[in-house]
Design a protein around this motif. Sequence first.
Motif, short mmCIF file in Angstrom:
data_model
loop_
_atom_site.label_atom_id
_atom_site.label_comp_id
_atom_site.label_asym_id
_atom_site.label_seq_id
_atom_site.Cartn_x
_atom_site.Cartn_y
_atom_site.Cartn_z
N ARG A 265 0.83 -1.21 0.00
CA ARG A 265 0.00 0.00 0.00
C ARG A 265 0.86 1.26 0.00
NH1 ARG A 265 -4.70 0.23 4.27
NH2 ARG A 265 -5.20 1.99 2.92
N PHE A 266 1.96 1.25 0.73
CA PHE A 266 2.87 2.40 0.72
C PHE A 266 3.30 2.70 -0.72
CE2 PHE A 266 3.26 1.92 5.25
CZ PHE A 266 3.75 3.13 5.72
N GLY A 267 3.68 1.65 -1.46
CA GLY A 267 4.11 1.84 -2.83
C GLY A 267 2.98 2.26 -3.74
N ASP A 268 1.84 1.59 -3.63
CA ASP A 268 0.70 1.90 -4.50
C ASP A 268 0.20 3.32 -4.30
OD1 ASP A 268 0.84 -0.64 -5.53
OD2 ASP A 268 -0.84 -1.43 -4.36
N GLN A 269 0.22 3.79 -3.04
CA GLN A 269 -0.31 5.12 -2.73
C GLN A 269 0.75 6.21 -2.80
OE1 GLN A 269 -3.24 3.23 0.69
NE2 GLN A 269 -2.80 5.42 0.85
N GLY A 270 2.01 5.82 -3.02
CA GLY A 270 3.08 6.81 -3.08
C GLY A 270 3.38 7.46 -1.74
N ILE A 271 3.26 6.71 -0.66
CA ILE A 271 3.48 7.24 0.68
C ILE A 271 4.95 7.12 1.07
CG2 ILE A 271 2.78 7.11 3.11
CD1 ILE A 271 0.54 7.86 1.12
N VAL A 272 5.50 8.16 1.67
CA VAL A 272 6.87 8.14 2.17
C VAL A 272 6.90 7.40 3.51
CG1 VAL A 272 8.82 9.51 3.00
CG2 VAL A 272 7.49 10.29 1.02
N ALA A 273 7.73 6.36 3.59
CA ALA A 273 7.97 5.67 4.85
C ALA A 273 9.23 6.26 5.48
CB ALA A 273 8.14 4.17 4.62
N SER A 274 9.05 7.08 6.50
CA SER A 274 10.16 7.75 7.18
C SER A 274 10.52 6.93 8.41
CB SER A 274 9.75 9.18 7.57
OG SER A 274 10.73 9.78 8.38
N VAL A 275 11.56 6.12 8.29
CA VAL A 275 11.88 5.11 9.30
C VAL A 275 13.24 5.40 9.93
CG1 VAL A 275 11.98 2.62 9.76
CG2 VAL A 275 10.64 3.47 7.83
N GLN A 276 13.40 5.01 11.18
CA GLN A 276 14.62 5.25 11.94
C GLN A 276 15.25 3.91 12.36
OE1 GLN A 276 11.51 6.73 12.83
NE2 GLN A 276 12.06 8.34 11.39
N PRO A 277 16.28 3.47 11.65
CA PRO A 277 16.83 2.13 11.90
C PRO A 277 17.33 1.89 13.31
CG PRO A 277 17.61 2.98 9.80
CD PRO A 277 16.91 4.11 10.48
N GLN A 278 17.84 2.92 14.01
CA GLN A 278 18.43 2.68 15.32
C GLN A 278 17.42 2.16 16.33
OE1 GLN A 278 21.64 5.16 16.99
NE2 GLN A 278 21.36 6.48 15.21
N HIS A 279 16.14 2.46 16.14
CA HIS A 279 15.13 1.94 17.07
C HIS A 279 15.04 0.41 16.99
CE1 HIS A 279 13.88 5.77 18.48
NE2 HIS A 279 13.39 6.17 17.33
N LEU A 280 15.47 -0.14 15.87
CA LEU A 280 15.45 -1.59 15.70
C LEU A 280 16.28 -2.28 16.78
CD1 LEU A 280 16.10 -3.38 12.31
CD2 LEU A 280 17.48 -3.96 14.28
N LEU A 281 17.38 -1.65 17.18
CA LEU A 281 18.27 -2.29 18.15
C LEU A 281 17.57 -2.57 19.47
CD1 LEU A 281 21.56 -0.25 17.60
CD2 LEU A 281 20.87 -2.41 16.55
N GLY A 282 16.79 -1.61 19.93
CA GLY A 282 16.09 -1.80 21.20
C GLY A 282 14.78 -2.53 21.06
N ASP A 283 14.22 -2.51 19.85
CA ASP A 283 12.90 -3.11 19.66
C ASP A 283 12.93 -4.61 19.39
OD1 ASP A 283 11.55 -0.79 20.08
OD2 ASP A 283 10.93 -0.47 18.01
N ALA A 284 14.06 -5.13 18.95
CA ALA A 284 14.10 -6.54 18.55
C ALA A 284 13.64 -7.46 19.68
CB ALA A 284 15.50 -6.92 18.08
N ASP A 285 14.27 -7.34 20.84
CA ASP A 285 13.89 -8.19 21.97
C ASP A 285 12.50 -7.85 22.49
OD1 ASP A 285 16.26 -9.80 22.14
OD2 ASP A 285 17.31 -8.11 23.02
N SER A 286 12.21 -6.54 22.61
CA SER A 286 10.92 -6.15 23.19
C SER A 286 9.76 -6.47 22.25
CB SER A 286 10.93 -4.65 23.53
OG SER A 286 11.11 -3.86 22.38
#
Length: 283
Positions: free
Chosen positions: A132-153
Amino acid sequence: MRIRVCLFFPLETWSSLADLIKKTGHAVSNWVYLGGVKAFADGSLGSNSALFHEPYADEPDNYGLQVTEIESLFNMTMASDKSGLQVAIHAIGDRANDLVLDIYKSVATTGMRDRRFRIEHAQHLAPGAAVRFGDQGIVASVQPQHLLGDADSAIKKLGMDRAEKGSYLFWSLLASNAKLALGSDWPVVDINPLHDIRISMKRMPPGWDKAWIQSERISLADALIAHTISAAHACFLENDLGSLSQGKLADFVILSTDLWEDFAAEGSAFIEATYVSGVQAYP
């Protein structure tokens, strides 16, 4: 100033911002750009307030929190869009992302134009949402560093299956032709973009011996594009920033290496010099 800023203001202030932009234009100077408006659809994963379709595994009665009433969010988004403003909405949980995608789709039916609607974070997506992001042309503004803390949680809060199917879908978003813009979310995390580039390539949380959702890793080239020209495009600034091109502002860095594998090793790549408007600003 020695750093350029693109400012987003609370969605509730859309009318005042629209009036200001009519008077001054978006570019106050080469340093300050009036970007658009921002709102919040839900909370955060860490506080169990990100909004999901299914309840939290560790709180079976909790689906998260919708922090802005849906009709109000839609009406303000519609009004902002009619005024020509770019809209960005914070959404972390899969249900929050679907709600915002629905709002953007409805608003876009009012006429074709280059809107560049943004979803900030887009951390956890339901099946089909990346498409849907691609079809609608929506910008996904993502922050990779949050991945480090979110993986386990995320595994604890969502369960292994949900966490691994829908979390930080860098590759899936790119494969769906979505515009992926990566950044730091400073001051919550480190501002150094080399960390984000490395994380988006490796997806290796602290203490892990393998990547979290290895299929969602992206190449160095894609990570650099997401941090440069795609990030500029996400702010309507690609004609001035984001690449070394004739006529653009000469903001660039000199790196210590041109070997792609060096970016995957901590400390093997660093910035030797920074230039702003063609003038050396660091060291």
